[in-house]
Design a protein around this motif. Sequence first.
Motif, mmCIF file in Angstrom:
data_model
loop_
_atom_site.group_PDB
_atom_site.id
_atom_site.type_symbol
_atom_site.label_atom_id
_atom_site.label_comp_id
_atom_site.label_asym_id
_atom_site.label_seq_id
_atom_site.Cartn_x
_atom_site.Cartn_y
_atom_site.Cartn_z
ATOM 1 N N LEU A 294 0.814 -1.219 0.000
ATOM 2 C CA LEU A 294 0.000 0.000 0.000
ATOM 3 C C LEU A 294 0.848 1.270 0.000
ATOM 4 O O LEU A 294 0.326 2.368 -0.194
ATOM 5 N N GLY A 295 2.144 1.130 0.260
ATOM 6 C CA GLY A 295 3.004 2.308 0.371
ATOM 7 C C GLY A 295 2.738 3.084 1.647
ATOM 8 O O GLY A 295 2.969 4.287 1.715
ATOM 9 N N TYR A 296 2.258 2.380 2.671
ATOM 10 C CA TYR A 296 1.887 3.027 3.933
ATOM 11 C C TYR A 296 3.122 3.491 4.693
ATOM 12 O O TYR A 296 4.062 2.720 4.899
ATOM 13 N N GLN A 297 3.112 4.771 5.093
ATOM 14 C CA GLN A 297 4.202 5.323 5.894
ATOM 15 C C GLN A 297 3.711 5.880 7.218
ATOM 16 O O GLN A 297 4.399 5.788 8.224
ATOM 17 N N SER A 298 2.522 6.478 7.205
ATOM 18 C CA SER A 298 1.959 7.089 8.405
ATOM 19 C C SER A 298 0.460 7.290 8.180
ATOM 20 O O SER A 298 0.003 7.307 7.036
ATOM 21 N N PRO A 299 -0.301 7.476 9.259
ATOM 22 C CA PRO A 299 -1.722 7.774 9.072
ATOM 23 C C PRO A 299 -1.951 9.011 8.212
ATOM 24 O O PRO A 299 -2.818 9.006 7.333
ATOM 25 N N GLU A 300 -1.168 10.050 8.422
ATOM 26 C CA GLU A 300 -1.339 11.307 7.675
ATOM 27 C C GLU A 300 -1.164 11.082 6.174
ATOM 28 O O GLU A 300 -1.987 11.510 5.361
ATOM 29 N N GLN A 301 -0.093 10.396 5.813
ATOM 30 C CA GLN A 301 0.192 10.129 4.400
ATOM 31 C C GLN A 301 -0.891 9.245 3.791
ATOM 32 O O GLN A 301 -1.345 9.463 2.665
ATOM 33 N N PHE A 302 -1.350 8.239 4.525
ATOM 34 C CA PHE A 302 -2.381 7.317 4.055
ATOM 35 C C PHE A 302 -3.695 8.069 3.809
ATOM 36 O O PHE A 302 -4.335 7.907 2.763
#
Length: 197
Positions: free
Chosen positions: A135-143
């Motif tokens: 998913l390319g998840y890095q942080s809640p904000e970015q997601f």
Amino acid sequence: MLVKGDLLQAIASKNIGISATKIEKQAIASLVARLEGYNPNPNPLEVPHLLDGNWRLLYTTSRELLGLNNIPLAKLGNIYQCVRIKNAKIYNIAELSGLPYLAAILSVCARFEPQNSQRVNVKFERAISGFQNILGYQSPEQFIDRIESGKNYRFGAIDFLIPDGNQQGWLDITYLDDNLRIGRGNEGSIFILDKVS
């Protein structure tokens, strides 16, 4: 405030509630009720700048959330509730760790509507889950930024709309200050969260 400190100390080693015994849960519930009596913002929806932002779950009695720790080969990590007042949206994001490269997220997006100055009705609209690296998840904000920009996760994820009428409820915000929020849900669950800067 002494009661707030006592509550934070009581939940500090409870792994969001997973390891809390029945007696500890009762003591925590008592501290929650006491702190709610000192709520500096009894009408939390009238102070949207305090409510808005990313909140990390410190403790809950929600069987549904605590049950995420029972997913095979996974360990529950941080759970976030991200409130976007401008769009009247809530994003719940649970991070799961596991074997190498198998870290995952489970996310539910919801719309909320104030019912009064303390209660919001919540209607869940979309669920997204998958492995963080795909998913390319890095942080809640970015997601959340990617979701709000119209990103659909068609490949490598489970991404679906939740039908109307399914998965709705309400949440009372019973305590709110600059960095702590307490809520009580329609199923009787308690949620204690701290604001992520």
